[in-house]
Design a protein around this motif. Structure first.
Motif, PDB file in Angstrom:
ATOM      1  N   GLU A  44      28.971  70.519  52.388  1.00  0.00           N
ATOM      2  CA  GLU A  44      28.603  71.553  53.368  1.00  0.00           C
ATOM      3  C   GLU A  44      27.308  71.176  54.088  1.00  0.00           C
ATOM      4  OE1 GLU A  44      30.550  75.522  51.227  1.00  0.00           O
ATOM      5  OE2 GLU A  44      28.476  74.937  50.812  1.00  0.00           O
ATOM      6  N   ASP A  45      26.365  70.577  53.360  1.00  0.00           N
ATOM      7  CA  ASP A  45      25.108  70.156  53.997  1.00  0.00           C
ATOM      8  C   ASP A  45      25.349  69.037  55.010  1.00  0.00           C
ATOM      9  OD1 ASP A  45      23.773  72.002  52.470  1.00  0.00           O
ATOM     10  OD2 ASP A  45      23.106  70.566  50.947  1.00  0.00           O
ATOM     11  N   ILE A  46      26.227  68.101  54.654  1.00  0.00           N
ATOM     12  CA  ILE A  46      26.515  66.993  55.569  1.00  0.00           C
ATOM     13  C   ILE A  46      27.275  67.485  56.791  1.00  0.00           C
ATOM     14  CG2 ILE A  46      27.789  64.807  55.790  1.00  0.00           C
ATOM     15  CD1 ILE A  46      27.128  64.240  52.884  1.00  0.00           C
ATOM     16  N   ARG A  47      28.182  68.475  56.571  1.00  0.00           N
ATOM     17  CA  ARG A  47      28.888  69.029  57.727  1.00  0.00           C
ATOM     18  C   ARG A  47      27.909  69.755  58.643  1.00  0.00           C
ATOM     19  NH1 ARG A  47      33.089  73.993  57.271  1.00  0.00           N
ATOM     20  NH2 ARG A  47      31.092  74.942  56.668  1.00  0.00           N
ATOM     21  N   ALA A  48      26.931  70.450  58.073  1.00  0.00           N
ATOM     22  CA  ALA A  48      25.936  71.148  58.899  1.00  0.00           C
ATOM     23  C   ALA A  48      25.125  70.170  59.732  1.00  0.00           C
ATOM     24  CB  ALA A  48      25.012  71.972  57.994  1.00  0.00           C
ATOM     25  N   ALA A  49      25.003  68.932  59.197  1.00  0.00           N
ATOM     26  CA  ALA A  49      24.282  67.915  59.952  1.00  0.00           C
ATOM     27  C   ALA A  49      25.184  67.192  60.951  1.00  0.00           C
ATOM     28  CB  ALA A  49      23.666  66.900  58.999  1.00  0.00           C
TER      29      ALA A  49
ATOM     30  N   ALA B 137      29.201  56.552  44.252  1.00  0.00           N
ATOM     31  CA  ALA B 137      30.000  57.135  45.339  1.00  0.00           C
ATOM     32  C   ALA B 137      29.220  58.209  46.080  1.00  0.00           C
ATOM     33  CB  ALA B 137      31.289  57.707  44.769  1.00  0.00           C
ATOM     34  N   ARG B 138      28.451  59.008  45.349  1.00  0.00           N
ATOM     35  CA  ARG B 138      27.657  60.052  46.014  1.00  0.00           C
ATOM     36  C   ARG B 138      26.555  59.440  46.891  1.00  0.00           C
ATOM     37  NH1 ARG B 138      27.054  64.422  41.077  1.00  0.00           N
ATOM     38  NH2 ARG B 138      28.963  65.616  41.534  1.00  0.00           N
ATOM     39  N   GLU B 139      25.906  58.428  46.362  1.00  0.00           N
ATOM     40  CA  GLU B 139      24.864  57.781  47.154  1.00  0.00           C
ATOM     41  C   GLU B 139      25.456  57.146  48.408  1.00  0.00           C
ATOM     42  OE1 GLU B 139      21.601  57.854  46.764  1.00  0.00           O
ATOM     43  OE2 GLU B 139      21.870  59.172  45.013  1.00  0.00           O
ATOM     44  N   SER B 140      26.611  56.555  48.252  1.00  0.00           N
ATOM     45  CA  SER B 140      27.270  55.923  49.400  1.00  0.00           C
ATOM     46  C   SER B 140      27.705  56.958  50.416  1.00  0.00           C
ATOM     47  CB  SER B 140      28.470  55.109  48.922  1.00  0.00           C
ATOM     48  OG  SER B 140      29.146  54.511  50.006  1.00  0.00           O
ATOM     49  N   TYR B 141      28.185  58.121  49.919  1.00  0.00           N
ATOM     50  CA  TYR B 141      28.629  59.184  50.820  1.00  0.00           C
ATOM     51  C   TYR B 141      27.441  59.767  51.586  1.00  0.00           C
ATOM     52  CZ  TYR B 141      30.783  63.567  52.375  1.00  0.00           C
ATOM     53  OH  TYR B 141      31.240  64.629  53.147  1.00  0.00           O
ATOM     54  N   LYS B 142      26.320  59.928  50.903  1.00  0.00           N
ATOM     55  CA  LYS B 142      25.117  60.431  51.589  1.00  0.00           C
ATOM     56  C   LYS B 142      24.679  59.488  52.704  1.00  0.00           C
ATOM     57  CE  LYS B 142      23.127  62.875  47.592  1.00  0.00           C
ATOM     58  NZ  LYS B 142      21.997  62.898  46.631  1.00  0.00           N
ATOM     59  N   GLY B 143      24.855  58.184  52.471  1.00  0.00           N
ATOM     60  CA  GLY B 143      24.441  57.219  53.484  1.00  0.00           C
ATOM     61  C   GLY B 143      25.480  56.978  54.553  1.00  0.00           C
ATOM     62  N   GLY B 144      26.641  57.656  54.425  1.00  0.00           N
ATOM     63  CA  GLY B 144      27.676  57.516  55.430  1.00  0.00           C
ATOM     64  C   GLY B 144      28.521  56.269  55.280  1.00  0.00           C
ATOM     65  N   ALA B 145      28.391  55.565  54.148  1.00  0.00           N
ATOM     66  CA  ALA B 145      29.148  54.334  53.964  1.00  0.00           C
ATOM     67  C   ALA B 145      30.526  54.583  53.359  1.00  0.00           C
ATOM     68  CB  ALA B 145      28.377  53.377  53.073  1.00  0.00           C
TER      69      ALA B 145
ATOM     70  N   THR C 152      33.711  57.939  52.360  1.00  0.00           N
ATOM     71  CA  THR C 152      34.191  59.289  52.705  1.00  0.00           C
ATOM     72  C   THR C 152      34.119  60.206  51.487  1.00  0.00           C
ATOM     73  OG1 THR C 152      36.481  58.798  52.086  1.00  0.00           O
ATOM     74  CG2 THR C 152      35.782  58.222  54.336  1.00  0.00           C
ATOM     75  N   ILE C 153      34.384  61.480  51.752  1.00  0.00           N
ATOM     76  CA  ILE C 153      34.382  62.470  50.677  1.00  0.00           C
ATOM     77  C   ILE C 153      35.485  62.192  49.661  1.00  0.00           C
ATOM     78  CG2 ILE C 153      35.898  64.050  51.911  1.00  0.00           C
ATOM     79  CD1 ILE C 153      33.010  64.933  49.507  1.00  0.00           C
ATOM     80  N   LEU C 154      36.574  61.552  50.137  1.00  0.00           N
ATOM     81  CA  LEU C 154      37.668  61.239  49.214  1.00  0.00           C
ATOM     82  C   LEU C 154      37.219  60.302  48.104  1.00  0.00           C
ATOM     83  CD1 LEU C 154      40.654  60.805  51.713  1.00  0.00           C
ATOM     84  CD2 LEU C 154      40.149  62.770  50.246  1.00  0.00           C
ATOM     85  N   ASP C 155      36.312  59.397  48.448  1.00  0.00           N
ATOM     86  CA  ASP C 155      35.795  58.486  47.426  1.00  0.00           C
ATOM     87  C   ASP C 155      35.041  59.259  46.344  1.00  0.00           C
ATOM     88  OD1 ASP C 155      36.800  56.236  48.763  1.00  0.00           O
ATOM     89  OD2 ASP C 155      35.038  56.154  50.061  1.00  0.00           O
ATOM     90  N   VAL C 156      34.272  60.248  46.779  1.00  0.00           N
ATOM     91  CA  VAL C 156      33.513  61.064  45.824  1.00  0.00           C
ATOM     92  C   VAL C 156      34.454  61.904  44.970  1.00  0.00           C
ATOM     93  CG1 VAL C 156      31.759  62.856  45.557  1.00  0.00           C
ATOM     94  CG2 VAL C 156      31.526  61.134  47.359  1.00  0.00           C
TER      95      VAL C 156
END
Length: 484
Positions: free
Chosen positions: A206-211, A413-421, A423-427
């Motif tokens: 939700e935070d990433i979508r808000a951004a 996976a979370r660190e990678s998702y935060k950096g945009g490398a 997708t959410i599916l990976d997490v």
């Protein structure tokens, strides 16, 4: 005179007595020298081994101690010992003389004018007092009662062994049910941990979508995983409460009684030592069900002798002594007595007596087959439990490494998702892997602990601990061999 001389040897033979029927011999079984995956070293007497203490769980130990003398199956088996002891008395009672006493008293009288004319009195009265003593003794010429006592004593032994069968089943069921209850508690704790992790992922999405870097689809997918975890919790709670209620019944208390105590929590039981299977020959003396089957076979073998004794003559000695006193116009005493033997010869009965022998013989053979099957089942149970336990340890070790790897993968996976490398599916996939591997590990620990219980039960471990054996009964009598 010649007839008397010819009957004398037969009479002496009958009075000397003998025991018909086969004498019991302990059966043997062809067993391998060792189990497939054991060292082939005897485990000795395992019936006094408190194997449940290997879990190092004080609460489990307390439950076992509590239920030792409260389990209803065990108490029922103990009561059957009293019944078997009474049957020993009953089986031997017929071999002793039966003595009975009797007594009676009557008053008789008559009135009328006829008596007035004949005796000068219109009234007569007499009193009769009678007492007697009778005795009867059926001589055990062919061992009917000797075999009956032999059978009853063997059944008494089987009743003692049956207590240990019930106690071993209680120990196995209680410990396995406790393991299940702790598994459900562990699974609930893991699911709540997974729920917290997935809610954290949902908030991150939700935070990433808000951004502006994630879509609404990412949020919906993360939210769906949260709801899936919520749906998995109630079935686990049901499993816990069912296990707790089952434990209460095993302890002989109402369902729900021990639930508050279990809700305090505890870790999953994990055995600290490897169980020693011993050798197959150990099972003959350590497994109470094998001993019970052997004693049941002995009782059935003695029944053959009882049936065969009916084919031969029976000799009964009867005697009576009676005394009477009549008090009337003429008072007097009368004493009478009688004594004599009664010989009964079975001549024709339509084959019924021989059929009874055949039935008893067949039943003994069936009991031998049952004993042999019990031995084979015991060997199979040990082999299967040992093979499973060895591999359970390997499975648990591998799953521990898998959980560690999946947890590390989730963090990456979370660190990678935060950096945009990624997708959410990976997490989400990483979270599923962590959740599944954790639950699989908990289930594997449950299986390992249950197989540890199964192996110890299969070798008869702890079956004789704290068995409240009734005071040895004076009714136990010598076997048929000793009475010959």
């Amino acid at each position: 005179m010649k007839i008397a001389r010819s009957l004398l040897p037969l009479t002496m033979l009958l009075l000397s007595g003998c025991v018909v029927g086969p004498d019991y011999k302990t059966p043997g079984a062809a067993l391998p020298a060792k189990f497939t995956e054991s060292a082939g070293k005897s485990a000795g007497d395992t019936t006094l081994d408190p194997w449940w203490e290997d879990f190092r769980d004080k609460r489990l130990n307390a439950y076992v101690a509590q239920g030792m003398n409260e389990n209803l199956d065990v108490l029922t088996a103990l009561e059957r010992i009293t019944e078997a002891q009474a049957n020993v008395v009953l089986a031997g009672a017929g071999a002793w003389p039966q003595i009975n006493a009797n007594g009676a008293g009557t008053v008789e009288g008559s009135d009328g004018s006829l008596l007035q004319r004949q005796t000068g009195s219109s009234h007569t009265q007499s009193k009769n007092l009678n007492a007697g003593l009778g005795a009867s003794w059926l001589l055990d010429l062919f061992g009917q009662y000797a075999r009956a006592r032999e059978s009853a004593n063997a059944s008494l032994d089987a009743a003692y062994d049956n207590v240990n069968v019930a106690r071993l089943a209680y120990l196995s069921n209680l410990t396995t049910t406790y393991i299940s209850a702790r598994f459900f508690q562990e699974a609930l704790a893991l699911n709540r941990l997974n729920l917290a992790s997935r809610r954290e992922t949902l908030k991150l999405t939700e935070d990433i979508r808000a951004a502006g870097a994630a879509s609404s689809l990412d949020v919906v997918q993360a939210e769906g995983l949260v709801n899936q975890t919520l749906a998995e919790i109630p079935p686990l709670e049901i499993g816990f409460y069912q296990a707790a209620n089952s434990m209460a019944t095993l302890l002989g208390v109402p369902a729900g009684t021990i639930t508050p105590d279990l809700l305090k929590g505890g870790s999953q039981p994990m055995p600290r030592y490897a169980a020693k299977a011993g050798i197959p020959a150990d099972l003959i003396r350590n497994r109470p069900d094998i001993r019970r089957a052997e004693r049941t076979l002995a009782a059935a073998t003695a029944q053959i002798g009882i049936a065969e004794s009916q084919l031969y003559p029976t000799l009964t000695l009867d005697g009576t002594i009676g005394a009477a006193r009549v008090i009337s116009a003429t008072t007097g005493n009368l004493t009478n007595w009688s004594f004599g033997p009664t010989l009964v010869l079975p001549i024709f009965n339509g084959g019924a007596l021989r059929a009874q022998v055949d039935i008893a013989d067949s039943q003994a053979k069936q009991q031998y087959l049952a004993w042999k099957q019990t031995v084979l089942n015991a060997v199979e149970e040990v082999e299967s439990a040992q093979a499973a336990l060895i591999r359970d340890y390997q499975t648990v070790a591998a799953l521990r490494r898998l959980v560690a790897s999946n947890e590390e993968a989730l963090s990456l996976a979370r660190e990678s998702y935060k950096g945009g490398a990624s997708t959410i599916l990976d997490v989400l996939d990483a979270e599923r892997n962590v959740a599944n591997s954790r639950l699989t590990l908990a289930a594997a620990i449950r299986t390992l602990a249950s197989d540890y219980v199964a192996l110890n039960a299969a070798i008869g471990g702890g079956s004789a601990i704290e068995t409240p054996v009734p005071t040895p009964s004076p009714t136990r009598v010598a076997s048929a061999e000793a009475t010959k």
